[in-house]
Design an enzyme around this catalytic site. Sequence first.
Site, PDB file in Angstrom:
ATOM      1  N   PRO A   2     -86.974 -41.219 -29.542  1.00 16.72           N
ATOM      2  CA  PRO A   2     -86.387 -40.430 -28.469  1.00 16.72           C
ATOM      3  C   PRO A   2     -85.353 -39.400 -28.897  1.00 16.72           C
ATOM      4  O   PRO A   2     -84.251 -39.749 -29.288  1.00 16.72           O
ATOM      5  CB  PRO A   2     -85.700 -41.496 -27.607  1.00 16.72           C
ATOM      6  CG  PRO A   2     -85.414 -42.645 -28.518  1.00 16.72           C
ATOM      7  CD  PRO A   2     -86.147 -42.409 -29.789  1.00 16.72           C
ATOM      8  N   GLU A   3     -85.674 -38.117 -28.794  1.00 13.81           N
ATOM      9  CA  GLU A   3     -84.644 -37.078 -28.709  1.00 13.81           C
ATOM     10  C   GLU A   3     -84.848 -36.444 -27.339  1.00 13.81           C
ATOM     11  O   GLU A   3     -85.664 -36.939 -26.549  1.00 13.81           O
ATOM     12  CB  GLU A   3     -84.751 -36.092 -29.884  1.00 13.81           C
ATOM     13  CG  GLU A   3     -84.366 -36.774 -31.198  1.00 13.81           C
ATOM     14  CD  GLU A   3     -84.217 -35.851 -32.395  1.00 13.81           C
ATOM     15  OE1 GLU A   3     -83.815 -34.693 -32.208  1.00 13.81           O
ATOM     16  OE2 GLU A   3     -84.486 -36.304 -33.518  1.00 13.81           O
ATOM     17  N   LYS A  52     -80.295 -36.903 -23.394  1.00 18.10           N
ATOM     18  CA  LYS A  52     -81.111 -38.087 -23.678  1.00 18.10           C
ATOM     19  C   LYS A  52     -81.009 -39.127 -22.561  1.00 18.10           C
ATOM     20  O   LYS A  52     -81.442 -40.268 -22.734  1.00 18.10           O
ATOM     21  CB  LYS A  52     -80.685 -38.708 -25.015  1.00 18.10           C
ATOM     22  CG  LYS A  52     -80.904 -37.780 -26.208  1.00 18.10           C
ATOM     23  CD  LYS A  52     -80.318 -38.364 -27.476  1.00 18.10           C
ATOM     24  CE  LYS A  52     -80.333 -37.331 -28.599  1.00 18.10           C
ATOM     25  NZ  LYS A  52     -79.554 -37.791 -29.765  1.00 18.10           N
ATOM     26  N   ARG A 303     -75.943 -41.705 -40.021  1.00 22.12           N
ATOM     27  CA  ARG A 303     -77.350 -41.282 -39.946  1.00 22.12           C
ATOM     28  C   ARG A 303     -77.733 -40.566 -41.223  1.00 22.12           C
ATOM     29  O   ARG A 303     -76.906 -39.908 -41.855  1.00 22.12           O
ATOM     30  CB  ARG A 303     -77.572 -40.329 -38.762  1.00 22.12           C
ATOM     31  CG  ARG A 303     -76.923 -40.768 -37.473  1.00 22.12           C
ATOM     32  CD  ARG A 303     -77.333 -42.162 -37.049  1.00 22.12           C
ATOM     33  NE  ARG A 303     -78.763 -42.321 -37.004  1.00 22.12           N
ATOM     34  CZ  ARG A 303     -79.513 -41.920 -36.008  1.00 22.12           C
ATOM     35  NH1 ARG A 303     -78.974 -41.381 -34.961  1.00 22.12           N
ATOM     36  NH2 ARG A 303     -80.807 -42.086 -36.039  1.00 22.12           N
TER      37      ARG A 303
END
Length: 315
Positions: A2-3, A52, A303
Amino acid sequence: MPEGHTIHRLALTLERAFGGTRPEVSSPQGRFADGAALLDGRLLERAEAWGKHLFLTFEGDRILHIHLGLIGIFDVTQYASPTSPQPLPPPVGAVRVRLASATHVADLRGAMIVDLITPEQQDAVLTRLGPDPLRAGTDGNEPERALAVMARTGRTFAEVLMDQSVLAGVGNLYRCEVLFRHRVDPFRPAKQIRPQTFHTVWDDLVDLLSIGVAFGQIITMDDQLDQAREIIAGQGEQASDAYRSGRLTLVDWRGADEAELGQRRPAYEEGSAFPREFYVYQRDGQACYTCGSRIRTQVLAGRNLFWCGRCQRRR
DNA sequence: GTTTAATGGGTAT
DNA sequence: TACCCCTTAAACT
């Protein structure tokens, strides 16, 4: 998966599947049993995406707030048609929320946030979000808002790109790829990014995310993007106009009859997928397609960032 | 059979 | 910076 593009596409898909209907709402796994009972059989008025965040508004101002997080997935399938009814398929795995009608079923797994909220609480979520490229051209989604934050932060551009209060909807993959596409050094302080450079990046994100919505996958390489744009151009004026305005997601399909849907439906729905390929994302150690030097990786704010140390130097 | 990684993000330290 | 939550599938032993 999911972006922002995933969530906007989901909102569109859910509206088409359940908008204006009264789906059965359940929690096969049980962790959303109380909320499901409150929503069961209520009219689903609309499904909307902001960055999002996904909001399903049911009658009586009951809003189902969903955030997929890193691993969440919301599968929407048509399992039957009005002319050929089929048994509802049983849930597989840990389905926290299920929406079901006579024709469609949607199963939510692994989401980070699943909450029943009020319009006031929704507003509170929205005020914490920066401009969303998929809402470009609408109030509050001007890239200048992000530039204003960038001017007074000490953080790097790569950090700021993924901060949802600065830009809503961009995740790690789009971040890495858009930085490479514009040859920007990820570690360059955000305040040193020239406004013109940022506007170019913003415009590109509007384009990239829109194409991501249209095809249901992240496409960032120029040759694939050219093919994607060609397919969109072949969809007729309505799809094309919506795409050009950067709001392919906001096309309203409700009320269209089947013949009309057939004409307006983008080709991706028939299942044309592009090979999963990127300029830098997860290509550490491999040769840069442009200059041949090794793609590098480093954990930044938890990340994995990927970039080309030669192409993305000092810009 | 067990560990790890994944396109997120909040909270505590 | 560390740790926590969510779930699954691929990559390990």
